[in-house]
Design a protein around this motif. Sequence first.
Motif, mmCIF file in Angstrom:
data_model
loop_
_atom_site.group_PDB
_atom_site.id
_atom_site.type_symbol
_atom_site.label_atom_id
_atom_site.label_comp_id
_atom_site.label_asym_id
_atom_site.label_seq_id
_atom_site.Cartn_x
_atom_site.Cartn_y
_atom_site.Cartn_z
ATOM 1 N N GLY A 1 0.687 -1.527 0.058
ATOM 2 C CA GLY A 1 0.410 -0.213 -0.340
ATOM 3 C C GLY A 1 1.078 1.358 0.137
ATOM 4 N N GLU A 2 0.207 2.594 -0.332
ATOM 5 C CA GLU A 2 0.883 4.352 -0.078
ATOM 6 C C GLU A 2 1.308 4.230 0.058
ATOM 7 O OE1 GLU A 2 -3.176 6.264 -0.959
ATOM 8 O OE2 GLU A 2 -1.078 6.062 -2.851
ATOM 9 N N ALA B 1 -1.072 4.661 3.458
ATOM 10 C CA ALA B 1 -2.502 3.718 3.773
ATOM 11 C C ALA B 1 -2.664 3.126 4.784
ATOM 12 C CB ALA B 1 -1.832 3.098 2.505
ATOM 13 N N ARG C 1 -5.246 0.485 0.354
ATOM 14 C CA ARG C 1 -6.064 1.269 -0.304
ATOM 15 C C ARG C 1 -6.278 2.201 -0.156
ATOM 16 N NH1 ARG C 1 -7.139 -2.196 -6.192
ATOM 17 N NH2 ARG C 1 -5.621 -4.123 -5.866
ATOM 18 N N ARG C 2 -6.193 4.086 -0.622
ATOM 19 C CA ARG C 2 -7.362 4.650 0.318
ATOM 20 C C ARG C 2 -8.169 5.295 -1.412
ATOM 21 N NH1 ARG C 2 -3.736 9.336 1.785
ATOM 22 N NH2 ARG C 2 -1.829 7.802 2.662
ATOM 23 N N ARG D 1 -10.187 2.747 4.568
ATOM 24 C CA ARG D 1 -9.075 2.284 3.492
ATOM 25 C C ARG D 1 -10.709 1.306 3.309
ATOM 26 N NH1 ARG D 1 -7.357 5.842 4.367
ATOM 27 N NH2 ARG D 1 -5.187 6.679 4.850
#
Length: 323
Positions: free
Chosen positions: A196-197, A200, A289-290, A299
């Motif tokens: 995840g970024e 996240a 993920r958002r 999320r």
Amino acid sequence: MSHAVRELAAALLPDGRELTVRLADASDAATLLAVSHAAFAARPVHGAPAAALSDDEAAVGARLAAGTGYVAEVDGEAVGGAVVVPLEGEPCLTRVGVVPALRGQGVATFLVEVIGEHRADLGEPELTLLARADHPDVVERWRRVGFATDGERAGHLLLRRPLPLVARAADADAMRTLGRRLAGLLRAGDLIIASGELGAGKTTFTQGLGAGLDVDGPIISPTFVLARIHPPRTGGPTLVHVDAYRLGDAAELEDLDLEESLADSVTLVEWGTGVAEGLASDRLDVDIRRGTDPDDETRWVFVTPHGDRWDRARLAAALEEDA
């Protein structure tokens, strides 16, 4: 039904143009046929010509009637497509193609990811496909996006890819709660790869996991020390928390000697996609993920089980919001 209603996902190409994937209907048979013919005609010929080149509009229409079609578009023009049809009762991905002008732009990968998430939303546990055994380069590309060989049929390899279970976490507390619930299914030897970024919620999820395992804290991101060991307070397994963000490849991960502790610990590797999969064939991939609204804390957590270790029904129950 309009194309806008049927749009499933969008992304940006390297040149900034928008790529969308939508569901197909019967009127898309000619479009999918044209994309398929263009894609398969451009591929190197090994042995017999691709069966897709023998398709006509009626054959594509029959597949759409029996299954589900997907169209990838750029600026309203179809550039890729695929159809999922039943194969012995299982969803089978077929006729995946991208027009030659868009090769190498990530269209096929994005298309397959969107299809996988759509099928997961339908409650399906995995995707299958048949790839010709005399095209090892094609088989290797499928393996790079998560498919594994599960037998051979009439000159084709049967490939399978597990699909994720999806959970919603409304805020950081909900993310920790999700981690605690999943911890109840874990035992020594389990591997979790979290992706995840930045921001996240990977570390927040790990905090919940640590609380559920009842290990010593505090649990914070081990970005600079690379790995932190959290021993159990009671009789459970140790939590080994790894941050692979600064690691270049699996060889650098080996320097941490995680194999030495793997059997006796629960190991969670943040940023481990493409680096940590070789540690264990049975693992959980957790992709966080958002949404697109920066003010929304929600999320979406995609949990993909790999291997016989995991009971999908128990995982699904742990991911339920009211569990």
